[in-house]
Motif scaffolding. Sequence first.
Motif, mmCIF file in Angstrom:
data_model
loop_
_atom_site.group_PDB
_atom_site.id
_atom_site.type_symbol
_atom_site.label_atom_id
_atom_site.label_comp_id
_atom_site.label_asym_id
_atom_site.label_seq_id
_atom_site.Cartn_x
_atom_site.Cartn_y
_atom_site.Cartn_z
ATOM 1 N N LEU A 85 29.654 -29.773 11.768
ATOM 2 C CA LEU A 85 28.372 -29.769 10.954
ATOM 3 C C LEU A 85 27.894 -28.449 10.077
ATOM 4 C CD1 LEU A 85 26.864 -31.026 14.316
ATOM 5 C CD2 LEU A 85 27.368 -32.669 12.403
ATOM 6 N N ASP A 86 27.679 -28.621 8.881
ATOM 7 C CA ASP A 86 27.494 -27.485 8.034
ATOM 8 C C ASP A 86 25.822 -27.505 7.605
ATOM 9 O OD1 ASP A 86 27.424 -25.217 6.359
ATOM 10 O OD2 ASP A 86 28.970 -25.845 5.190
ATOM 11 N N GLU A 87 25.047 -26.882 8.210
ATOM 12 C CA GLU A 87 23.676 -26.842 7.984
ATOM 13 C C GLU A 87 23.098 -28.416 7.947
ATOM 14 O OE1 GLU A 87 21.818 -24.297 7.550
ATOM 15 O OE2 GLU A 87 22.925 -22.716 6.836
ATOM 16 N N MET A 105 29.522 -32.110 5.327
ATOM 17 C CA MET A 105 29.451 -30.980 4.614
ATOM 18 C C MET A 105 27.757 -30.696 4.320
ATOM 19 S SD MET A 105 32.305 -30.466 2.262
ATOM 20 C CE MET A 105 32.394 -31.388 0.762
ATOM 21 N N GLN A 106 27.657 -29.567 3.969
ATOM 22 C CA GLN A 106 26.244 -29.139 3.462
ATOM 23 C C GLN A 106 25.785 -29.957 2.474
ATOM 24 O OE1 GLN A 106 26.655 -24.848 2.529
ATOM 25 N NE2 GLN A 106 24.350 -24.202 2.869
ATOM 26 N N ALA A 107 24.369 -30.380 2.771
ATOM 27 C CA ALA A 107 23.692 -31.059 1.633
ATOM 28 C C ALA A 107 24.355 -32.409 1.473
ATOM 29 C CB ALA A 107 23.711 -30.367 0.509
ATOM 30 N N LYS A 137 30.457 -19.148 5.797
ATOM 31 C CA LYS A 137 30.269 -20.092 6.869
ATOM 32 C C LYS A 137 30.971 -21.494 6.352
ATOM 33 C CE LYS A 137 25.953 -19.772 7.384
ATOM 34 N NZ LYS A 137 25.542 -18.759 6.038
ATOM 35 N N SER A 138 30.646 -21.820 5.031
ATOM 36 C CA SER A 138 31.144 -23.223 4.669
ATOM 37 C C SER A 138 32.579 -23.032 4.158
ATOM 38 C CB SER A 138 30.276 -23.556 3.107
ATOM 39 O OG SER A 138 28.898 -23.743 3.527
ATOM 40 N N THR A 139 32.950 -21.838 3.927
ATOM 41 C CA THR A 139 34.271 -21.499 3.659
ATOM 42 C C THR A 139 35.074 -21.794 4.587
ATOM 43 O OG1 THR A 139 33.722 -20.127 1.627
ATOM 44 C CG2 THR A 139 36.003 -20.143 2.621
HETATM 45 MG MG MG Z 1 27.164 -22.577 3.404
#
Ligand code: MG
Length: 326
Positions: A177-179, A97-99, A47-49
């Motif tokens: 939106l990543d997580e 990005m995530q986090a 997913k993040s990729t």
């Molecule tokens: Mg991810």
Amino acid sequence: SETLLRVEELALHYRTRQGAVRAVDGISFDVERSEALVVLGESGCGKSTLAKTLMRVLPRNVGHRSGRIVLGDVEVSALPDERFRREVQWSRMALVMQASMNALNPVVRVGEQVAEPLRVLRGWSRRRALARAAEVFELVGVSTDFLARYPFELSGGMRQRVVLAMALIAEPELVILDEPTSALDVLTQASIMNALKRIKRELGTSFILITHDVATSSELADRVALMYAGQFVEVADAARFFAEPAHPYSQMLMASVPRLHQRLRPEPIPGQPPSLFDPPGGCRFAERCPHRFARCDREPPALPFGDRHRVRCWLHADDAQPGDDS
Ligand code: MG
Ligand code: ATP
């Protein structure tokens, strides 16, 4: 409805000592204007990729990369990096990005950080950019008193709204939106989802929301794509996906979502996803699938582009029934 983003056969593999990691491995989809596509999938499915590939913020060990990305009437995947940065990144397409709420610069006031893209991309004065930052703070539900604060003075929920403000500041047509809410309590999650819904309605922004939280994402989702081992296995209108998921993996995932008043604990999905170094030649889910038949091991099912409801499964192919094999 008008198509904003069209992605065709996108692939992104990482180079490692053990070989190529096929993190994104042939993904096609589109997103309409003012639509939210929720991308679901378990940890490590890519997913993040996918998000980083769309936004071109990739690590150095990128190996094979292919596919087309069209935003509006621009084939952005054909643009050289320099033009992509100047004309697309942040201004037309933004990524939370995530986090990232933990990645704010600790020594710069949050208002300055949110205003920064306008100063860099558009050469705005500090004063003008800060005035715009104040508007975006209100849009995402942060008091403008917070503009002059430092990240450590803000709660997690407020910091998440700040990174959202940063993504929105240049009025991009598409926000990924990543997580965005996975580290937050349920009330804060719900309140941020409401802010996103309002932004979508008022500004006509399109969203790709990546999450493994089915319940929270259902608030915003117009459409759902379920990802498995680097590919989409089902793409459907949200109402249809939540009520009648079609792919066996979708069905197992939905059955595992906790429901109110449910007596029994939901069962986790048994088994492990396949290795992304050497995914199976047939259906990638076959190993864990309760409906598997001979063809599933032999041939990979496709995910035909074009239909509103798409399922990567031989049970749902026009030309195949389980009985065919006998
Ligand atoms: Mg991810
Ligand atoms: P999560 O839900 O945990 O955030 P994800 O779906 O976002 O997971 P990715 O981060 O896209 O998954 O990773 C997909 C696969 O690619 C995983 O197997 C991961 O280990 C691998 N991977 C990610 N980044 C790299 C990298 N820079 N080099 C090699 N492999 C990588």
